[in-house]
Design an enzyme around this catalytic site. Structure first.
Site, mmCIF file in Angstrom:
data_model
loop_
_atom_site.group_PDB
_atom_site.id
_atom_site.type_symbol
_atom_site.label_atom_id
_atom_site.label_comp_id
_atom_site.label_asym_id
_atom_site.label_seq_id
_atom_site.Cartn_x
_atom_site.Cartn_y
_atom_site.Cartn_z
ATOM 1 N N PHE A 1 0.051 4.116 1.156
ATOM 2 C CA PHE A 1 0.027 5.094 2.299
ATOM 3 C C PHE A 1 0.424 4.710 3.007
ATOM 4 O O PHE A 1 1.302 3.803 3.963
ATOM 5 C CB PHE A 1 -1.234 4.250 2.924
ATOM 6 C CG PHE A 1 -3.176 4.687 2.199
ATOM 7 C CD1 PHE A 1 -3.446 6.150 2.116
ATOM 8 C CD2 PHE A 1 -3.130 3.560 1.485
ATOM 9 C CE1 PHE A 1 -4.296 5.996 1.370
ATOM 10 C CE2 PHE A 1 -4.194 3.963 0.771
ATOM 11 C CZ PHE A 1 -5.318 4.801 0.630
ATOM 12 N N GLU B 1 17.462 -6.380 5.890
ATOM 13 C CA GLU B 1 18.481 -5.514 5.615
ATOM 14 C C GLU B 1 20.261 -4.819 5.746
ATOM 15 O O GLU B 1 21.712 -5.494 5.577
ATOM 16 C CB GLU B 1 18.056 -4.604 4.209
ATOM 17 C CG GLU B 1 18.093 -5.705 2.546
ATOM 18 C CD GLU B 1 16.729 -4.237 2.347
ATOM 19 O OE1 GLU B 1 16.760 -3.151 2.165
ATOM 20 O OE2 GLU B 1 16.388 -4.978 0.278
ATOM 21 N N SER C 1 2.636 -0.321 7.328
ATOM 22 C CA SER C 1 2.899 -2.277 7.183
ATOM 23 C C SER C 1 3.600 -2.564 6.811
ATOM 24 O O SER C 1 4.044 -3.755 7.635
ATOM 25 C CB SER C 1 2.265 -1.406 5.682
ATOM 26 O OG SER C 1 3.250 -1.378 4.888
ATOM 27 N N THR D 1 1.184 -1.148 0.101
ATOM 28 C CA THR D 1 -0.164 0.234 0.289
ATOM 29 C C THR D 1 1.081 1.337 0.442
ATOM 30 O O THR D 1 1.613 1.448 0.576
ATOM 31 C CB THR D 1 -0.525 -0.444 0.882
ATOM 32 O OG1 THR D 1 -0.280 0.075 2.312
ATOM 33 C CG2 THR D 1 -1.897 -1.444 1.445
#
Length: 618
Positions: free
Chosen positions: A186, A263, A190, A184
């Protein structure tokens, strides 16, 4: 608070959960959005300018050898990287801490994720892309100064495109390749909760009936604080302690709402911080509202954590990277939800503008003790030694030394003759046996996406086009660098937008030049104004709750979820210890008591989880 419309929209399944705080909020959410796919996951990124494919449809810039642009071939990305980008050192900017850099990567992962065509599908065998040949889905990067055979290229996989026909476009653009944003657009946390209901479910502590997120069952910090859980598929491919005994437990890759969590160590640290913050808030809401179900506790906590991401990003972060003046011009004060604002991530934002932070990557990660001095137990690490190494956090002091290093170290600065550290040429990518060069990857990605050149984007933002070396010198502030850029590119219209934006003189009080300030500001305004569930929008929170949320800060979240006792009141600002630091006791926090009794109402199955709202006095 979120919806799911075929593709994921704000993380929660449509017609499964409808959440609100009061009847007014139910009424406000009753209308279906005019454009339900705007900002959703797995849709095409928006084009603010038309794509420039070499065949008009899908072949990226530089695909066909001998193709001329303004009479010249485009320079290979690695040549640009070697001749213009590289520096063996970086200057420090004592205005901001390294947290400004790390938050940029973290929040970028909440906004955009471009999947690549690097796995087996029904239509394509699993590619390795190691040969120097442009053959879909491979677009390899030739290493500067070598001949064209296999070992002389870095593998590069093209971005996944969407199956989409734009019937509103002209016939020449209707079937053009459009890249996908798989999450998303937004600012909805998330990165903490995932972008689909299925991902969210796998991250939750369902068995605990607590409304919390699941934590690691094998390791904890010495103080008992939680780590992220491990991924389900074991053994994972994360690196291991080379000095570990054969009988020791492996430290696997961590699991979070975003798959890129491993990462680097700073990224793992921020993900861990938000895991703990969710569980801390969930505990507090359970104490305040004993009658709330685990589902209500989880959803209300997620709603608060999402608001904190929005506040920290738009109030504390964005004005620092584009400058206060540019923020007022491009973003401005919040005026409420705008149904005509498309919050979907733009291609140029994701592929170029928001990658400005790659020019501020530090070559060294410092880990500091409680006095913000070098921790003798944990020496500084070169950047390439921090990739995919969660074991270092578990075995080397937890997240506190790394967090203190991030907030207690001045951020690296960008200058046109010191754009990127050599360490960014030693990226570790799982499943690839050679180091990758970040600058080359960014330039090739922009060409893969057929982004128009630097001059076209300057015109888009109302800036003057570059025509001569003197024009470029004025924009860059360094005549030698301007000459070198034009020597490599041959023509100003050939300059890649990412490079051009990166070399511009920074605006006052910012970390970007005029072009990137324009593009980032434009995107952030759309992300904010086009979000029906923005924390300041009508009916999302009560006025008392908004007032408490406004007290929040990243510094307070650090204080609440670590053993760090002293911080800068603004963790994005750099300060000298101890004069510029304050006790955590003096950092204001949110009073969650204002959530007492305002129970969310969920439609679960065929019934409301609590008494539904009633219309009275009508």
């Amino acid at each position: 608070m979120r919806r799911d419309v075929i593709v994921t929209f704000h993380g929660v399944a449509l017609n499964i959960k409808i959440q609100t705080l009061c009847f007014r909020a139910v009424k406000a959410r009753a209308h279906f959005p005019q454009n339900p796919l705007w900002g959703a996951a797995n849709i095409a990124m928006v084009r603010w300018l038309p794509a420039e494919y070499e065949d008009g449809e899908s072949e990226p810039k530089g695909w066909n050898q001998g193709r001329l642009y303004n009479g010249f071939q485009l320079p290979p990305p690695n040549e640009v990287s070697v001749k213009i980008m590289k520096s063996s050192s970086k200057n420090l900017d004592d205005s901001y801490s390294q947290m400004l850099v790390e938050w940029g990567q973290y929040i970028d992962h909440d906004l955009t994720f471009m999947p690549q065509l690097n796995s087996h599908t029904a239509f394509w065998p699993a590619p390795n892309c190691v040969e120097c040949e442009n053959a879909h889905p491979c677009f390899p990067i030739q290493i500067h100064g070598t001949l064209s055979y296999a070992q002389d290229c870095m593998p590069f996989h093209r971005s996944t495109s969407v199956c989409f026909v734009n019937f509103m476009a002209n016939i020449g653009q209707a079937l053009q390749r459009q890249q996908m944003n798989s999450i998303t657009s937004f600012i909805d946390a998330s990165s903490v909760y995932g972008h689909t209901p299925r991902m969210e479910y796998t991250l939750r502590d369902i068995d605990g009936l607590s409304g919390k997120l699941a934590v690691n069952q094998l390791f904890r910090e010495a103080n008992g604080r939680a780590y992220l859980p491990f991924i389900k598929s074991l053994p994972s491919k994360c690196l291991q302690d080379p000095h570990a005994d054969s009988g020791e437990w492996r430290v696997e890759c961590f699991n979070a709402g975003d798959t890129r969590v491993n990462e680097g160590m700073p990224l793992i640290t921020l993900h861990t911080l938000w895991l703990r913050e969710h569980n801390r808030i969930a505990d507090a809401l359970k104490r305040i509202n004993h009658h709330w179900s685990p589902e209500i506790i989880f959803q209300e906590t997620r709603k608060i954590v999402g608001a904190l991401h929005q506040i920290i990003t738009l109030r504390d972060y964005v004005p620092k990277i584009i400058g206060e003046e540019a923020f007022e011009h491009y973003v401005g004060p919040y005026q409420g939800y705008n149904p005509t604002a498309n919050p979907s991530a733009s291609n140029v934002f994701a592929t170029a503008a928001f990658r400005f932070g790659h020019g501020t990557v530090t070559p060294i990660l410092r880990r500091l003790n409680e006095h913000y001095q070098e921790d003798l137990r944990f020496p500084p690490l070169r950047l390439h030694d921090t990739f995919f190494s969660p074991w270092r956090l578990v075995k080397e002091g937890g997240i506190d030394p790394t967090l203190r290093g991030i907030i207690g170290t001045a951020a690296t600065s960008v200058s046109p003759n010191m754009l990127m550290t050599d360490e960014t040429g030693r990226l570790v990518v799982l499943n690839i046996d050679q180091h990758m060069d970040l600058a080359s990857l960014n330039l090739q990605r922009g060409r893969d996406h057929a982004l128009p050149g630097y001059n076209d984007w300057r015109a888009f933002c109302g800036l003057t086009r570059i025509k001569t070396v003197d024009d470029l010198t004025e924009v860059v502030g360094n005549h030698n660098v301007a000459e070198q850029i034009l020597r490599v590119y041959k023509h100003p219209d050939n300059i890649d937008v990412w490079l051009g934006g990166l070399v511009e003189k920074l605006l006052p009080g910012s970390r970007t030049g005029p072009l990137f300030a324009c593009l980032i500001g434009h995107q952030m305004k759309l992300v904010r104004d086009g979000d029906r569930f923005w924390w300041e929008a009508e009916g999302v929170f009560t006025q008392q709750q908004k007032a408490e949320l406004a007290k929040s800060s990243l510094s307070r979240i650090i204080c609440d979820n670590t053993d760090i006792g002293e911080v800068n009141s603004d963790s994005f600002r750099y300060g000298a210890y101890p004069s510029d630091y304050v006790s955590c006791n003096s950092i204001p926090g949110i009073n969650l008591e204002v959530w007492r009794g305002t129970a969310a109402i969920l439609c679960e199955g065929n019934q409301w989880s609590n008494q539904p709202p009633q219309c009275t006095g009508m």
